[in-house]
Design a protein around this motif. Structure first.
Motif, mmCIF file in Angstrom:
data_model
loop_
_atom_site.group_PDB
_atom_site.id
_atom_site.type_symbol
_atom_site.label_atom_id
_atom_site.label_comp_id
_atom_site.label_asym_id
_atom_site.label_seq_id
_atom_site.Cartn_x
_atom_site.Cartn_y
_atom_site.Cartn_z
ATOM 1 N N PRO A 101 -14.052 4.321 -1.379
ATOM 2 C CA PRO A 101 -13.731 5.237 -2.486
ATOM 3 C C PRO A 101 -12.223 5.391 -2.641
ATOM 4 C CG PRO A 101 -15.468 6.151 -1.082
ATOM 5 C CD PRO A 101 -14.939 4.938 -0.377
ATOM 6 N N SER A 102 -11.779 5.549 -3.869
ATOM 7 C CA SER A 102 -10.338 5.602 -4.128
ATOM 8 C C SER A 102 -9.674 6.768 -3.400
ATOM 9 C CB SER A 102 -10.083 5.707 -5.637
ATOM 10 O OG SER A 102 -10.728 6.858 -6.173
ATOM 11 N N ALA A 103 -10.385 7.907 -3.293
ATOM 12 C CA ALA A 103 -9.810 9.060 -2.590
ATOM 13 C C ALA A 103 -9.606 8.739 -1.105
ATOM 14 C CB ALA A 103 -10.715 10.282 -2.749
ATOM 15 N N ASP A 104 -10.569 8.004 -0.507
ATOM 16 C CA ASP A 104 -10.436 7.616 0.890
ATOM 17 C C ASP A 104 -9.303 6.603 1.071
ATOM 18 O OD1 ASP A 104 -12.523 9.279 1.439
ATOM 19 O OD2 ASP A 104 -13.980 7.703 1.872
ATOM 20 N N PHE A 105 -9.202 5.679 0.129
ATOM 21 C CA PHE A 105 -8.123 4.685 0.192
ATOM 22 C C PHE A 105 -6.768 5.380 0.177
ATOM 23 C CE2 PHE A 105 -4.982 1.918 -1.756
ATOM 24 C CZ PHE A 105 -5.147 0.723 -1.078
ATOM 25 N N GLU A 106 -6.610 6.348 -0.716
ATOM 26 C CA GLU A 106 -5.340 7.060 -0.814
ATOM 27 C C GLU A 106 -5.071 7.878 0.448
ATOM 28 O OE1 GLU A 106 -3.016 6.645 -2.993
ATOM 29 O OE2 GLU A 106 -4.245 5.195 -4.089
ATOM 30 N N ILE A 112 -0.837 6.196 6.869
ATOM 31 C CA ILE A 112 0.134 5.160 7.243
ATOM 32 C C ILE A 112 1.548 5.629 6.926
ATOM 33 C CG2 ILE A 112 0.924 2.804 6.827
ATOM 34 C CD1 ILE A 112 -1.930 2.066 6.082
ATOM 35 N N GLU A 113 1.705 6.178 5.733
ATOM 36 C CA GLU A 113 3.025 6.648 5.309
ATOM 37 C C GLU A 113 3.516 7.768 6.209
ATOM 38 O OE1 GLU A 113 5.038 6.933 0.974
ATOM 39 O OE2 GLU A 113 3.222 8.132 1.248
ATOM 40 N N LEU A 114 2.616 8.672 6.584
ATOM 41 C CA LEU A 114 2.985 9.812 7.418
ATOM 42 C C LEU A 114 3.373 9.387 8.829
ATOM 43 C CD1 LEU A 114 3.080 12.929 7.923
ATOM 44 C CD2 LEU A 114 0.655 12.753 8.580
ATOM 45 N N THR A 115 2.586 8.492 9.414
ATOM 46 C CA THR A 115 2.758 8.181 10.833
ATOM 47 C C THR A 115 3.627 6.958 11.108
ATOM 48 O OG1 THR A 115 0.732 6.826 10.891
ATOM 49 C CG2 THR A 115 0.500 9.185 11.340
ATOM 50 N N LYS A 132 2.386 -2.717 1.139
ATOM 51 C CA LYS A 132 1.363 -2.186 2.034
ATOM 52 C C LYS A 132 0.050 -1.976 1.282
ATOM 53 C CE LYS A 132 1.486 -1.577 5.642
ATOM 54 N NZ LYS A 132 1.003 -2.455 6.742
ATOM 55 N N ARG A 133 0.116 -1.445 0.076
ATOM 56 C CA ARG A 133 -1.106 -1.267 -0.726
ATOM 57 C C ARG A 133 -1.770 -2.613 -1.024
ATOM 58 N NH1 ARG A 133 -1.974 3.593 -3.398
ATOM 59 N NH2 ARG A 133 -0.359 5.177 -3.091
ATOM 60 N N LYS A 134 -0.957 -3.610 -1.326
ATOM 61 C CA LYS A 134 -1.488 -4.947 -1.607
ATOM 62 C C LYS A 134 -2.190 -5.506 -0.382
ATOM 63 C CE LYS A 134 -0.115 -9.482 -3.410
ATOM 64 N NZ LYS A 134 1.030 -10.312 -3.892
ATOM 65 N N GLU A 135 -1.592 -5.334 0.794
ATOM 66 C CA GLU A 135 -2.217 -5.794 2.030
ATOM 67 C C GLU A 135 -3.525 -5.050 2.272
ATOM 68 O OE1 GLU A 135 -0.155 -6.368 6.145
ATOM 69 O OE2 GLU A 135 -1.104 -4.382 6.165
ATOM 70 N N MET A 136 -3.534 -3.754 2.016
ATOM 71 C CA MET A 136 -4.728 -2.940 2.247
ATOM 72 C C MET A 136 -5.889 -3.353 1.350
ATOM 73 S SD MET A 136 -2.976 0.847 2.635
ATOM 74 C CE MET A 136 -4.542 1.715 2.865
ATOM 75 N N LYS A 137 -5.594 -4.005 0.239
ATOM 76 C CA LYS A 137 -6.634 -4.399 -0.714
ATOM 77 C C LYS A 137 -7.054 -5.863 -0.571
ATOM 78 C CE LYS A 137 -5.394 -0.947 -4.199
ATOM 79 N NZ LYS A 137 -4.900 -0.700 -5.589
ATOM 80 N N LEU A 138 -6.629 -6.524 0.501
ATOM 81 C CA LEU A 138 -7.058 -7.909 0.711
ATOM 82 C C LEU A 138 -8.592 -7.981 0.718
ATOM 83 C CD1 LEU A 138 -4.522 -9.024 3.463
ATOM 84 C CD2 LEU A 138 -4.586 -9.774 1.074
ATOM 85 N N PRO A 139 -9.177 -9.000 0.099
ATOM 86 C CA PRO A 139 -10.638 -9.043 -0.098
ATOM 87 C C PRO A 139 -11.464 -8.894 1.171
ATOM 88 C CG PRO A 139 -9.549 -10.755 -1.390
ATOM 89 C CD PRO A 139 -8.499 -10.151 -0.513
ATOM 90 N N ASP A 140 -11.002 -9.445 2.293
ATOM 91 C CA ASP A 140 -11.802 -9.417 3.520
ATOM 92 C C ASP A 140 -11.488 -8.216 4.421
ATOM 93 O OD1 ASP A 140 -13.082 -11.764 2.778
ATOM 94 O OD2 ASP A 140 -11.593 -13.033 3.756
#
Length: 273
Positions: A101-106, A112-115, A132-140
């Protein structure tokens, strides 16, 4: 006399020969394609091809089971029993980069940003939210999300705030089939409870069930707290971790991160029943 018969010899018509050759090539390509289609996919590709509805029961059958952790009462909402600890229920959810879910993704990005954004800033990599967002959205990419609470009657988790997460990918690293832990982050209130250990155990269990060789991850040398955590988990410096480089002026440049790994086997003392 037909052009294919000359001086008593039978010769092939050139255009006919070309058509025959084309048919043979086409047939050969089709047979090759059918052969490849009938061959089983390699382990990594086969695993990543599974929809999350099949991946969960196959490789993460324990994901639906709540677990309990002891927490100091000063970290709970109930301070009626000071100087004692209490047990609370926690659950893990498993998503892909496509189904989270988009809320969980955010919320994951926020952790990550905080820590870790300061650690990225102080490294040779630098901190780039877009990368970082692009990496987080990698298909696998897949996500283990930790929350406080229990399962509902329909086996869904109560939508409590995210306390931590671990992202991982079944992939190749230096030719080996591995489960790569990309991120593991906990909110400040969830640190020190054993939640990070539970996330890592679940990740390793998935890797074992898939049949992978080892777990791998990257850690900044400046993150001494994370280094100690991974050491307790049984990780060591991988053979392919970057080595110091000698520059032309003779200066030795030390890498600011390490690649750690841990072999996956059924006799691992880190694993629990």
């Amino acid at each position: 006399m037909p052009p294919s018969v000359q001086d008593g010899r039978v010769t092939k018509n050139k255009s006919s020969s070309r058509r025959s050759s084309t048919r043979q090539t086409s047939q050969s390509n089709q047979e090759s394609k059918e052969y490849k289609q009938n061959q089983p996919l390699p382990l990594v590709e086969r695993t990543n091809a599974l929809p999350i509805e099949q991946f969960k029961p196959t490789y993460a059958p324990t994901i639906s089971e709540p677990f309990r952790l002891k927490i100091p009462t000063d970290k709970s909402k109930d301070d009626s029993t000071p100087n004692k600890s209490k047990e609370m229920d926690y659950v893990l959810d498993l998503y892909t980069a496509k189904t989270i879910p988009s809320a969980d993704f955010e919320a994951c990005f926020g952790l990550i940003e905080l820590t870790s954004s300061n650690a990225y800033d102080g490294s040779s990599m630098g901190w780039s939210p877009s990368k970082k967002r692009k990496e987080m959205k990698l298909p696998d990419m897949k996500y283990l999300i930790a929350r406080r609470g229990a399962r509902n009657s329909d086996n869904t988790s109560a939508k409590e705030p995210i306390l931590g997460f671990l992202s991982f990918m079944v992939t190749y690293e230096d030719g080996k089939e591995v489960i790569y832990c990309y991120e593991i982050h906990l909110s400040p209130e969830a640190q020190g409870l054993g939640l990070g250990r539970q996330l890592m155990l679940t990740c390793e269990d998935i890797g074992q069930r898939v049949g992978l060789e080892k777990t791998m991850l990257t850690v900044f040398k400046s993150n001494t707290k994370a280094m100690r955590f991974y050491e307790r988990c049984g990780f060591g410096v991988d053979e392919y971790s970057p080595q110091p480089r000698r520059l032309r002026n003779g200066t030795v440049k030390e890498p600011d991160y390490l690649i750690l790994s841990k072999m996956l086997d059924n006799d691992d003392p880190w694993q629990t029943d």
